[in-house]
Design a protein around this motif. Sequence first.
Motif, PDB file in Angstrom:
ATOM      1  N   LYS A  38      31.236  12.930  32.675  1.00  0.00           N
ATOM      2  CA  LYS A  38      30.765  11.999  32.368  1.00  0.00           C
ATOM      3  C   LYS A  38      29.254  12.138  32.844  1.00  0.00           C
TER       4      LYS A  38
ATOM      5  N   SER B 234      27.676  14.617  30.063  1.00  0.00           N
ATOM      6  CA  SER B 234      27.439  14.016  29.042  1.00  0.00           C
ATOM      7  C   SER B 234      26.016  12.996  28.835  1.00  0.00           C
ATOM      8  N   SER B 235      26.125  12.405  30.093  1.00  0.00           N
ATOM      9  CA  SER B 235      24.815  11.278  30.055  1.00  0.00           C
ATOM     10  C   SER B 235      23.630  12.341  30.514  1.00  0.00           C
TER      11      SER B 235
ATOM     12  N   MET C 239      22.806  15.334  29.067  1.00  0.00           N
ATOM     13  CA  MET C 239      22.522  15.788  27.842  1.00  0.00           C
ATOM     14  C   MET C 239      21.776  14.439  27.037  1.00  0.00           C
ATOM     15  N   GLU C 240      22.333  13.462  27.164  1.00  0.00           N
ATOM     16  CA  GLU C 240      21.902  12.474  26.280  1.00  0.00           C
ATOM     17  C   GLU C 240      20.426  12.109  26.888  1.00  0.00           C
ATOM     18  N   GLY C 241      20.408  12.128  28.306  1.00  0.00           N
ATOM     19  CA  GLY C 241      19.044  11.820  28.953  1.00  0.00           C
ATOM     20  C   GLY C 241      18.055  13.071  28.449  1.00  0.00           C
TER      21      GLY C 241
ATOM     22  N   ALA D 177      18.023  14.680  25.604  1.00  0.00           N
ATOM     23  CA  ALA D 177      17.680  14.545  24.390  1.00  0.00           C
ATOM     24  C   ALA D 177      16.719  13.362  24.212  1.00  0.00           C
ATOM     25  N   ARG D 178      16.715  12.346  24.840  1.00  0.00           N
ATOM     26  CA  ARG D 178      15.737  11.433  24.997  1.00  0.00           C
ATOM     27  C   ARG D 178      14.613  11.635  25.293  1.00  0.00           C
TER      28      ARG D 178
END
Length: 82
Positions: A37, A40-41, A43-45, A47-48
Amino acid sequence: MELLSILLQAADLSLGTLGAAIGVGLAALAAGFGIGKIGSSAMEGIARQPEAAGDIRMNMIISAALIEGASLFAIVVCGFIL
């Protein structure tokens, strides 16, 4: 409950041993889920906000190390019970 007692007696185990074995499994599963978790969080951060990649990565590694340390402690404690 009676069936569980019969099975544990047949295998020459106690409820404490069964609980420790379940605890080891739960600690390993929870650590894997938590670190996944975090990854994944992170990598999302990234990307943003790509400019904050260094800070996000550092916090991700620290958090993963803390989770891994806590789960290792739980596994060792359950291992002593076994």
